[in-house]
Enzyme design. Structure first.
Site, PDB file in Angstrom:
ATOM      1  N   SER A   1      -9.052 -25.531 -14.020  1.00  0.00           N
ATOM      2  CA  SER A   1      -8.201 -24.332 -14.034  1.00  0.00           C
ATOM      3  C   SER A   1      -6.741 -24.728 -14.208  1.00  0.00           C
ATOM      4  O   SER A   1      -6.437 -25.730 -14.858  1.00  0.00           O
ATOM      5  CB  SER A   1      -8.432 -23.517 -12.757  1.00  0.00           C
ATOM      6  OG  SER A   1      -8.206 -24.305 -11.600  1.00  0.00           O
TER       7      SER A   1
ATOM      8  N   ASP B   1       5.232 -23.656  -6.462  1.00  0.00           N
ATOM      9  CA  ASP B   1       5.135 -22.253  -6.054  1.00  0.00           C
ATOM     10  C   ASP B   1       4.195 -22.067  -4.865  1.00  0.00           C
ATOM     11  O   ASP B   1       3.751 -20.963  -4.595  1.00  0.00           O
ATOM     12  CB  ASP B   1       4.654 -21.396  -7.229  1.00  0.00           C
ATOM     13  CG  ASP B   1       3.331 -21.905  -7.819  1.00  0.00           C
ATOM     14  OD1 ASP B   1       2.747 -22.865  -7.259  1.00  0.00           O
ATOM     15  OD2 ASP B   1       2.880 -21.355  -8.836  1.00  0.00           O
TER      16      ASP B   1
ATOM     17  N   HIS C   1       0.735 -24.716  -7.373  1.00  0.00           N
ATOM     18  CA  HIS C   1       0.739 -25.690  -8.458  1.00  0.00           C
ATOM     19  C   HIS C   1       1.640 -26.876  -8.117  1.00  0.00           C
ATOM     20  O   HIS C   1       2.553 -26.761  -7.302  1.00  0.00           O
ATOM     21  CB  HIS C   1       1.169 -25.014  -9.761  1.00  0.00           C
ATOM     22  CG  HIS C   1       0.271 -23.871 -10.121  1.00  0.00           C
ATOM     23  ND1 HIS C   1       0.638 -22.550  -9.920  1.00  0.00           N
ATOM     24  CD2 HIS C   1      -0.989 -23.857 -10.616  1.00  0.00           C
ATOM     25  CE1 HIS C   1      -0.363 -21.766 -10.309  1.00  0.00           C
ATOM     26  NE2 HIS C   1      -1.362 -22.534 -10.726  1.00  0.00           N
TER      27      HIS C   1
END
Length: 255
Positions: free
Chosen positions: A14, A186, A189
């Site tokens: 992902s 954030d 990530h």
């Protein structure tokens, strides 16, 4: 397809994978170290969970491909571990289904060829305060560390059962002092610091694995590594310097 044919390393997952080529990410580090050793192929898709991965396994990794990957690094779990949304939509995958999906992924990849090696990355922790601040009530926070840990643990357990190399990102990132402040852009990530940790863990597994041939960058042959009269002229002005193994990184850090 361009030649010569090199070993192929596929990064499948992902957004942790898709963004690994940015911000001095772990994928970029691998691509740099293996620049004349192997092709690092990115198959990362932001927002994906293990359900979507299972849907496209045959498309991304066809069993009848002429060349099969030498190494596949797989990461799914962070999005699966989100708590269910009241609408029933979204990325959440129930824990038992996640286990079965990862089993399907592992089984499929193992079937590609005898040479294909696997490394699974478990779900990392998150910095909830960085994600939500004070603006989102606790009851509306769908991503939390308690759930991430559960998905990380079952991934590691499955890998042990299936004899798949695994990296415990949940624990690895938290070994770094002030990990909440330095590992995330954030809260989810990875920063370059977080990516350095991931890259080192991957390279450690590759180096210690009893794979034949060895897939560690420092043990693989260098493409067009022979001496050449067209190399840069050396300090003596009479000979040339072979620069084929120069990485322009502090190689001791990655050995």
């Amino acid at each position: 397809m361009v030649g010569p044919v090199r070993p192929q390393f596929v990064l499948f997952g992902s957004s942790i994978v898709q963004l690994s080529y940015s911000l001095q990410g772990w994928g970029a580090i691998l691509a740099h170290l293996y620049a004349r050793k192997a092709d690092i192929i990115l198959r990362g898709y932001s927002g994906w969970n293990s359900r979507r991965a299972v849907q496209v396994l045959d498309e991304i990794f066809p069993k009848n491909a002429t060349e099969q990957p030498d190494l596949v690094i797989v990461y799914f779990g962070g999005n699966d571990s989100l708590l269910p949304h009241p609408s029933g939509l979204g990325q959440h995958v129930p824990l038992q289904e996640y286990i079965e999906n990862m089993r399907k992924i592992g089984t499929h990849l193992k079937s590609l060829s005898k040479k294909t090696r696997l490394i699974f990355l478990s779900a990392p922790p998150v910095n909830e305060a960085q994600i939500y601040g004070t603006s989102v009530p606790l009851g509306q926070r769908l991503r939390n560390n308690e759930s991430c840990q559960k998905y990380s643990e079952v991934c590691l357990k499955l890998c042990h059962e299936m004899n798949i190399k695994a990296i415990d990102l949940w624990s690895a990132l938290q070994k770094r002092g002030n990990w909440r402040d330095v590992c995330f852009t954030d809260g989810i990530h990875l920063t370059s610091e977080g990516s350095n940790i991931v890259a080192k863990e991957i390279l450690k597994v590759i180096k210690e694995a009893e794979w034949e041939p060895c897939l560690h960058w420092n043990s693989m042959p260098t493409e067009y590594g022979e001496d050449s009269p067209y190399d840069p002229v050396g300090p003596d002005g009479k000979t040339t310097v072979n620069v084929s193994n120069w990485t322009f990184l502090e190689t001791k850090e990655w050995d």
